[in-house]
Design a protein around this motif. Structure first.
Motif, PDB file in Angstrom:
ATOM      1  N   ILE A  69     -36.403  26.027 -14.857  1.00 45.57           N
ATOM      2  CA  ILE A  69     -37.503  25.433 -14.890  1.00 45.57           C
ATOM      3  C   ILE A  69     -37.950  25.315 -16.253  1.00 45.57           C
ATOM      4  CG2 ILE A  69     -39.793  24.817 -13.877  1.00 45.57           C
ATOM      5  CD1 ILE A  69     -38.863  27.042 -11.841  1.00 45.57           C
ATOM      6  N   ILE A  70     -38.392  24.071 -16.873  1.00 48.00           N
ATOM      7  CA  ILE A  70     -38.959  23.952 -18.244  1.00 48.00           C
ATOM      8  C   ILE A  70     -40.114  22.796 -18.109  1.00 48.00           C
ATOM      9  CG2 ILE A  70     -38.617  22.826 -20.626  1.00 48.00           C
ATOM     10  CD1 ILE A  70     -35.685  23.541 -19.817  1.00 48.00           C
ATOM     11  N   GLY A  71     -41.298  23.780 -18.759  1.00 46.67           N
ATOM     12  CA  GLY A  71     -42.378  22.901 -18.620  1.00 46.67           C
ATOM     13  C   GLY A  71     -43.430  23.108 -19.819  1.00 46.67           C
ATOM     14  N   THR A  72     -44.306  22.184 -20.340  1.00 46.29           N
ATOM     15  CA  THR A  72     -44.921  22.219 -21.542  1.00 46.29           C
ATOM     16  C   THR A  72     -46.583  21.825 -21.253  1.00 46.29           C
ATOM     17  OG1 THR A  72     -43.084  21.804 -22.865  1.00 46.29           O
ATOM     18  CG2 THR A  72     -45.272  21.408 -24.011  1.00 46.29           C
ATOM     19  N   GLU A 107     -35.401  21.845 -13.111  1.00 49.44           N
ATOM     20  CA  GLU A 107     -36.446  20.929 -12.811  1.00 49.44           C
ATOM     21  C   GLU A 107     -37.268  21.091 -14.179  1.00 49.44           C
ATOM     22  OE1 GLU A 107     -37.567  22.815  -8.489  1.00 49.44           O
ATOM     23  OE2 GLU A 107     -39.034  23.197  -9.860  1.00 49.44           O
ATOM     24  N   GLY A 108     -37.793  20.010 -14.246  1.00 51.95           N
ATOM     25  CA  GLY A 108     -38.768  19.811 -15.192  1.00 51.95           C
ATOM     26  C   GLY A 108     -40.465  19.460 -14.851  1.00 51.95           C
ATOM     27  N   HIS A 109     -41.101  20.568 -15.287  1.00 50.49           N
ATOM     28  CA  HIS A 109     -42.522  20.786 -14.953  1.00 50.49           C
ATOM     29  C   HIS A 109     -43.462  19.990 -15.741  1.00 50.49           C
ATOM     30  CE1 HIS A 109     -42.204  24.236 -11.832  1.00 50.49           C
ATOM     31  NE2 HIS A 109     -41.221  23.042 -11.611  1.00 50.49           N
ATOM     32  N   ILE A 110     -44.036  18.870 -15.231  1.00 47.05           N
ATOM     33  CA  ILE A 110     -45.009  18.063 -16.162  1.00 47.05           C
ATOM     34  C   ILE A 110     -46.330  18.233 -15.784  1.00 47.05           C
ATOM     35  CG2 ILE A 110     -45.457  15.656 -16.946  1.00 47.05           C
ATOM     36  CD1 ILE A 110     -42.918  14.970 -15.524  1.00 47.05           C
ATOM     37  N   ASP A 111     -47.399  18.448 -16.974  1.00 51.45           N
ATOM     38  CA  ASP A 111     -48.741  19.014 -16.482  1.00 51.45           C
ATOM     39  C   ASP A 111     -49.780  17.734 -16.224  1.00 51.45           C
ATOM     40  OD1 ASP A 111     -50.798  20.828 -16.276  1.00 51.45           O
ATOM     41  OD2 ASP A 111     -51.497  20.590 -18.387  1.00 51.45           O
ATOM     42  N   ILE A 112     -49.285  16.885 -15.142  1.00 53.82           N
ATOM     43  CA  ILE A 112     -50.233  15.702 -14.963  1.00 53.82           C
ATOM     44  C   ILE A 112     -50.492  15.757 -13.439  1.00 53.82           C
ATOM     45  CG2 ILE A 112     -49.659  14.312 -16.714  1.00 53.82           C
ATOM     46  CD1 ILE A 112     -47.336  13.119 -15.081  1.00 53.82           C
ATOM     47  N   GLY A 113     -51.137  15.249 -12.923  1.00 52.27           N
ATOM     48  CA  GLY A 113     -51.657  15.155 -11.272  1.00 52.27           C
ATOM     49  C   GLY A 113     -51.790  13.794 -11.053  1.00 52.27           C
ATOM     50  N   SER A 114     -51.568  13.549  -9.716  1.00 56.77           N
ATOM     51  CA  SER A 114     -51.901  12.108  -9.033  1.00 56.77           C
ATOM     52  C   SER A 114     -52.921  12.104  -8.491  1.00 56.77           C
ATOM     53  CB  SER A 114     -50.509  12.076  -8.210  1.00 56.77           C
ATOM     54  OG  SER A 114     -50.670  12.921  -6.803  1.00 56.77           O
ATOM     55  N   GLY A 115     -54.037  13.037  -8.501  1.00 56.96           N
ATOM     56  CA  GLY A 115     -55.224  12.861  -7.696  1.00 56.96           C
ATOM     57  C   GLY A 115     -56.167  11.689  -8.131  1.00 56.96           C
ATOM     58  N   PRO A 116     -56.954  11.260  -7.451  1.00 56.11           N
ATOM     59  CA  PRO A 116     -57.508   9.991  -7.934  1.00 56.11           C
ATOM     60  C   PRO A 116     -58.611  10.098  -9.132  1.00 56.11           C
ATOM     61  CG  PRO A 116     -58.555  10.778  -5.551  1.00 56.11           C
ATOM     62  CD  PRO A 116     -57.366  11.371  -6.078  1.00 56.11           C
ATOM     63  N   GLU A 145     -35.033  17.485 -12.182  1.00 59.85           N
ATOM     64  CA  GLU A 145     -35.828  17.092 -11.083  1.00 59.85           C
ATOM     65  C   GLU A 145     -37.229  17.300 -11.548  1.00 59.85           C
ATOM     66  OE1 GLU A 145     -37.072  18.169  -6.597  1.00 59.85           O
ATOM     67  OE2 GLU A 145     -35.174  18.806  -7.222  1.00 59.85           O
ATOM     68  N   PRO A 146     -37.970  16.249 -11.602  1.00 56.12           N
ATOM     69  CA  PRO A 146     -39.367  16.153 -12.177  1.00 56.12           C
ATOM     70  C   PRO A 146     -40.424  16.910 -11.140  1.00 56.12           C
ATOM     71  CG  PRO A 146     -38.967  14.006 -11.912  1.00 56.12           C
ATOM     72  CD  PRO A 146     -37.705  14.852 -11.621  1.00 56.12           C
ATOM     73  N   LYS A 147     -41.367  17.537 -11.436  1.00 54.60           N
ATOM     74  CA  LYS A 147     -42.371  18.189 -10.523  1.00 54.60           C
ATOM     75  C   LYS A 147     -43.734  17.920 -11.534  1.00 54.60           C
ATOM     76  CE  LYS A 147     -39.658  19.914  -7.439  1.00 54.60           C
ATOM     77  NZ  LYS A 147     -39.361  19.423  -6.162  1.00 54.60           N
ATOM     78  N   ILE A 148     -44.542  17.537 -10.663  1.00 58.11           N
ATOM     79  CA  ILE A 148     -46.105  17.267 -11.109  1.00 58.11           C
ATOM     80  C   ILE A 148     -46.989  18.449 -10.441  1.00 58.11           C
ATOM     81  CG2 ILE A 148     -45.706  14.947 -11.656  1.00 58.11           C
ATOM     82  CD1 ILE A 148     -47.350  14.190  -9.355  1.00 58.11           C
ATOM     83  N   LYS A 149     -48.140  18.309 -10.701  1.00 59.23           N
ATOM     84  CA  LYS A 149     -49.131  19.260 -10.032  1.00 59.23           C
ATOM     85  C   LYS A 149     -49.135  19.026  -8.594  1.00 59.23           C
ATOM     86  CE  LYS A 149     -52.097  19.937 -14.091  1.00 59.23           C
ATOM     87  NZ  LYS A 149     -53.525  19.609 -14.525  1.00 59.23           N
ATOM     88  N   PRO A 150     -49.309  19.943  -7.676  1.00 56.87           N
ATOM     89  CA  PRO A 150     -49.472  21.205  -8.051  1.00 56.87           C
ATOM     90  C   PRO A 150     -48.153  21.868  -8.134  1.00 56.87           C
ATOM     91  CG  PRO A 150     -49.893  20.510  -5.694  1.00 56.87           C
ATOM     92  CD  PRO A 150     -49.581  19.302  -6.476  1.00 56.87           C
TER      93      PRO A 150
END
Length: 177
Positions: free
Chosen positions: A42-45, A128-137, A158-163
């Protein structure tokens, strides 16, 4: 205008000034301890804007489900405040992409070869690639989701977003302050 990026070596709580080659050797050593495990690379920034610079922390985590992790990070700095949200998220993704690129096909193959003899018994390896973004309104970064997900997918991860993006939003975040 091109930003001057101040790159650093890799480190964790036990070792400082590691080269990527040393990081890769630590990952292989960790995987060889339990070759029949379920592994995720897993890699994320994440980033933090400071008074006169913006710091970016990229986490590299090799997780063996139920058996622990080995992790390290790379600290990078751009000597200016980045206040544009799209630019900041794009830089975060770029730093992750740069680390993904270090995992050449030859290196990924070496990781796969550790678990391959045990796949019939349930062993696995995913990236996995962890992205520090979220889909909440209420999340301002949600408008960048498709763009950043496409970039991570183009790196073969495989991208993953919050949470679910805990490497970016928790591990890396802890070191941006």
């Amino acid at each position: 205008m091109q930003d001057r990026v101040l790159y650093s070596s890799f480190e964790n709580s036990k070792e400082k000034d590691m080269t990527f080659e040393q990081v890769f050797e630590r990952i292989l050593r960790f995987m060889r301890l339990n070759p029949n495990g379920n592994y995720k690379l897993i890699i994320g920034t994440d980033s933090q804007v400071h008074y006169d610079y913006t710091s970016f922390i990229t986490g590299i985590v090799i997780q063996c489900e139920g058996k622990g992790v080995w992790a390290c990070l790379q600290k990078n700095k751009i000597p200016r405040k980045i206040t544009n949200l799209h630019q900041k998220i794009s830089y975060e993704t770029s730093f992750s992409e740069a680390v993904f690129a270090m995992f050449t096909q030859e290196r990924k193959d070496a990781m796969y070869e550790i678990v391959l003899p045990y796949v019939e018994r349930g062993a696995s390896f995913t990236i996995e690639g962890h992205i520090d973004i979220g889909s909440g309104p209420r999340n301002k970064t949600r408008v960048f989701i498709n763009e950043m997900i496409a970039r991570i997918q183009s790196m073969g991860a495989e991208p993953k977003i919050k949470p679910e993006a805990f490497v970016a939003s928790s591990y890396a975040n802890r070191y941006t302050k």
